[in-house]
Design a protein around this motif. Structure first.
Motif, PDB file in Angstrom:
ATOM      1  N   LEU A 193       0.841  -1.197   0.000  1.00  0.00           N
ATOM      2  CA  LEU A 193       0.000   0.000   0.000  1.00  0.00           C
ATOM      3  C   LEU A 193       0.876   1.246   0.000  1.00  0.00           C
ATOM      4  CD1 LEU A 193      -2.569  -0.963   2.794  1.00  0.00           C
ATOM      5  CD2 LEU A 193      -2.995  -0.982   0.333  1.00  0.00           C
ATOM      6  N   SER A 194       0.378   2.322  -0.585  1.00  0.00           N
ATOM      7  CA  SER A 194       1.069   3.606  -0.468  1.00  0.00           C
ATOM      8  C   SER A 194       0.831   4.135   0.946  1.00  0.00           C
ATOM      9  CB  SER A 194       0.528   4.602  -1.485  1.00  0.00           C
ATOM     10  OG  SER A 194      -0.815   4.949  -1.170  1.00  0.00           O
ATOM     11  N   LYS A 195       1.592   5.144   1.342  1.00  0.00           N
ATOM     12  CA  LYS A 195       1.389   5.736   2.670  1.00  0.00           C
ATOM     13  C   LYS A 195      -0.038   6.239   2.822  1.00  0.00           C
ATOM     14  CE  LYS A 195       6.110   7.234   3.702  1.00  0.00           C
ATOM     15  NZ  LYS A 195       6.994   8.403   3.960  1.00  0.00           N
ATOM     16  N   GLU A 196      -0.542   6.881   1.767  1.00  0.00           N
ATOM     17  CA  GLU A 196      -1.887   7.441   1.823  1.00  0.00           C
ATOM     18  C   GLU A 196      -2.931   6.347   1.975  1.00  0.00           C
ATOM     19  OE1 GLU A 196       0.883  10.277   0.356  1.00  0.00           O
ATOM     20  OE2 GLU A 196       0.435   8.265  -0.398  1.00  0.00           O
ATOM     21  N   GLU A 197      -2.773   5.270   1.219  1.00  0.00           N
ATOM     22  CA  GLU A 197      -3.725   4.156   1.298  1.00  0.00           C
ATOM     23  C   GLU A 197      -3.688   3.511   2.681  1.00  0.00           C
ATOM     24  OE1 GLU A 197      -3.702   2.512  -3.313  1.00  0.00           O
ATOM     25  OE2 GLU A 197      -2.067   1.948  -1.964  1.00  0.00           O
ATOM     26  N   LYS A 198      -2.488   3.305   3.191  1.00  0.00           N
ATOM     27  CA  LYS A 198      -2.343   2.662   4.495  1.00  0.00           C
ATOM     28  C   LYS A 198      -2.949   3.517   5.599  1.00  0.00           C
ATOM     29  CE  LYS A 198       1.032   0.892   7.815  1.00  0.00           C
ATOM     30  NZ  LYS A 198       2.465   0.792   8.195  1.00  0.00           N
ATOM     31  N   ASN A 199      -2.657   4.813   5.576  1.00  0.00           N
ATOM     32  CA  ASN A 199      -3.127   5.687   6.648  1.00  0.00           C
ATOM     33  C   ASN A 199      -4.646   5.773   6.729  1.00  0.00           C
ATOM     34  OD1 ASN A 199      -0.510   6.227   7.383  1.00  0.00           O
ATOM     35  ND2 ASN A 199      -0.414   8.228   6.394  1.00  0.00           N
ATOM     36  N   LYS A 200      -5.321   5.519   5.625  1.00  0.00           N
ATOM     37  CA  LYS A 200      -6.778   5.587   5.614  1.00  0.00           C
ATOM     38  C   LYS A 200      -7.420   4.414   6.347  1.00  0.00           C
ATOM     39  CE  LYS A 200      -7.351   8.180   1.279  1.00  0.00           C
ATOM     40  NZ  LYS A 200      -7.801   8.089  -0.135  1.00  0.00           N
ATOM     41  N   ILE A 201      -6.746   3.268   6.356  1.00  0.00           N
ATOM     42  CA  ILE A 201      -7.396   2.057   6.857  1.00  0.00           C
ATOM     43  C   ILE A 201      -6.645   1.345   7.983  1.00  0.00           C
ATOM     44  CG2 ILE A 201      -8.584   1.625   4.673  1.00  0.00           C
ATOM     45  CD1 ILE A 201      -6.459  -0.454   3.997  1.00  0.00           C
ATOM     46  N   SER A 202      -5.407   1.748   8.242  1.00  0.00           N
ATOM     47  CA  SER A 202      -4.589   1.025   9.214  1.00  0.00           C
ATOM     48  C   SER A 202      -5.091   1.206  10.645  1.00  0.00           C
ATOM     49  CB  SER A 202      -3.136   1.505   9.145  1.00  0.00           C
ATOM     50  OG  SER A 202      -3.015   2.804   9.720  1.00  0.00           O
ATOM     51  N   HIS A 203      -4.541   0.407  11.538  1.00  0.00           N
ATOM     52  CA  HIS A 203      -4.841   0.516  12.962  1.00  0.00           C
ATOM     53  C   HIS A 203      -4.506   1.917  13.481  1.00  0.00           C
ATOM     54  CE1 HIS A 203      -0.746  -0.616  12.249  1.00  0.00           C
ATOM     55  NE2 HIS A 203      -0.379  -0.651  13.508  1.00  0.00           N
ATOM     56  N   ARG A 204      -3.373   2.448  13.033  1.00  0.00           N
ATOM     57  CA  ARG A 204      -2.970   3.790  13.470  1.00  0.00           C
ATOM     58  C   ARG A 204      -3.890   4.840  12.865  1.00  0.00           C
ATOM     59  NH1 ARG A 204       1.992   2.826  12.615  1.00  0.00           N
ATOM     60  NH2 ARG A 204       2.253   1.961  14.695  1.00  0.00           N
ATOM     61  N   GLY A 205      -4.252   4.653  11.614  1.00  0.00           N
ATOM     62  CA  GLY A 205      -5.183   5.571  10.966  1.00  0.00           C
ATOM     63  C   GLY A 205      -6.544   5.574  11.640  1.00  0.00           C
ATOM     64  N   GLN A 206      -7.011   4.392  12.032  1.00  0.00           N
ATOM     65  CA  GLN A 206      -8.301   4.298  12.728  1.00  0.00           C
ATOM     66  C   GLN A 206      -8.258   5.046  14.059  1.00  0.00           C
ATOM     67  OE1 GLN A 206      -9.774   0.216  13.118  1.00  0.00           O
ATOM     68  NE2 GLN A 206      -8.657  -0.348  11.285  1.00  0.00           N
ATOM     69  N   ALA A 207      -7.171   4.869  14.806  1.00  0.00           N
ATOM     70  CA  ALA A 207      -7.047   5.543  16.104  1.00  0.00           C
ATOM     71  C   ALA A 207      -6.996   7.054  15.919  1.00  0.00           C
ATOM     72  CB  ALA A 207      -5.800   5.043  16.839  1.00  0.00           C
ATOM     73  N   MET A 208      -6.308   7.501  14.875  1.00  0.00           N
ATOM     74  CA  MET A 208      -6.223   8.939  14.617  1.00  0.00           C
ATOM     75  C   MET A 208      -7.584   9.510  14.218  1.00  0.00           C
ATOM     76  SD  MET A 208      -3.259  10.373  15.189  1.00  0.00           S
ATOM     77  CE  MET A 208      -3.136  11.779  14.088  1.00  0.00           C
ATOM     78  N   GLN A 209      -8.371   8.739  13.513  1.00  0.00           N
ATOM     79  CA  GLN A 209      -9.719   9.193  13.154  1.00  0.00           C
ATOM     80  C   GLN A 209     -10.578   9.356  14.410  1.00  0.00           C
ATOM     81  OE1 GLN A 209     -10.909  10.342  10.342  1.00  0.00           O
ATOM     82  NE2 GLN A 209      -8.966  10.002   9.301  1.00  0.00           N
ATOM     83  N   LEU A 210     -10.404   8.464  15.372  1.00  0.00           N
ATOM     84  CA  LEU A 210     -11.138   8.600  16.633  1.00  0.00           C
ATOM     85  C   LEU A 210     -10.676   9.839  17.402  1.00  0.00           C
ATOM     86  CD1 LEU A 210     -11.198   4.865  17.790  1.00  0.00           C
ATOM     87  CD2 LEU A 210     -13.101   6.202  16.903  1.00  0.00           C
ATOM     88  N   LEU A 211      -9.375  10.127  17.320  1.00  0.00           N
ATOM     89  CA  LEU A 211      -8.864  11.355  17.934  1.00  0.00           C
ATOM     90  C   LEU A 211      -9.526  12.568  17.291  1.00  0.00           C
ATOM     91  CD1 LEU A 211      -6.866  13.161  19.512  1.00  0.00           C
ATOM     92  CD2 LEU A 211      -5.198  12.719  17.706  1.00  0.00           C
TER      93      LEU A 211
END
Length: 208
Positions: A184-202
């Protein structure tokens, strides 16, 4: 304090010296467009905390308090790792040092493959999940750390695929996308990853 109190400080210390994590966080904070400067703790000569908790939540809080105490500023910490149910949840909180040396991705991946080899059955996937817990503290003695958790489900490959990411990304297979995390590209990963999910909750917490 309100959920927005840490924003008024203008600076948030990122309690990590992991280059891969720092790069992902800097990109995600930029995308969130928050009016706060995120400073990796290394820029303040803050060494890693001693992670002696027994869970992702405990270790994230330990790291955040450590950075906040030394810097005198609000701090955010990530504790994350790969959990494989068939290994009793291992490597879990020991993901970064699974093979002994901290941060040796190649050795950690090799140990994971070796440990799983006797458990593999033809045609049957081995489930795994990346877990991320973010802990944000206003100050070192904050009695109410803000906790955000993301879980990313996938499968563990028999051999590495892809050149992107870090850690166990080359072994983490996403069947619904037919790619590994490292493909995955960085952008693709950040949208769906565990870290991306936590940041969305933030991000969501800021409107509460």
């Amino acid at each position: 304090m309100s959920n927005q109190a840490w924003l008024s400080q203008g600076t948030l210390v990122l309690a990590s010296n992991n280059k891969g994590k720092i790069a992902e966080f800097e990109k995600m904070f930029s995308d969130l467009n928050l009016p706060v400067d995120v400073i990796p703790q290394g820029q303040l000569n803050i060494e890693d905390a001693i992670e002696d908790g027994l869970s992702f939540v405990e270790n994230a809080i330990i790291k955040a308090r450590h950075a906040a105490r030394i810097s005198g500023k609000p701090a955010i910490a990530d504790d994350s790792g790969l959990c494989v149910p068939s290994l009793g949840g291992a490597p879990g909180i020991y993901s970064a040092r699974f093979a002994g040396a901290h941060g040796d991705d190649a050795a950690n991946n090799a140990k994971l493959l070796a440990d799983l080899k006797p458990l593999r059955q033809d045609g049957k996937a081995i489930d795994g999940m990346f877990v991320c817990v973010l802990a944000l503290v206003e100050h070192a003695d904050d009695p109410l750390p803000k906790i955000f958790q993301g879980i990313w489900h996938g499968e563990i490959l028999e051999q590495a695929r892809g050149e992107n990411g870090f850690g166990y990304d080359p072994l983490f297979w996403l069947p619904e996308l037919n790619v590994s995390s490292a493909e995955l590209s960085k952008e693709e990963k950040n949208k769906i990853s565990h870290r991306g999910q936590a940041m969305q909750l933030l991000r969501a917490s800021l409107s509460q």
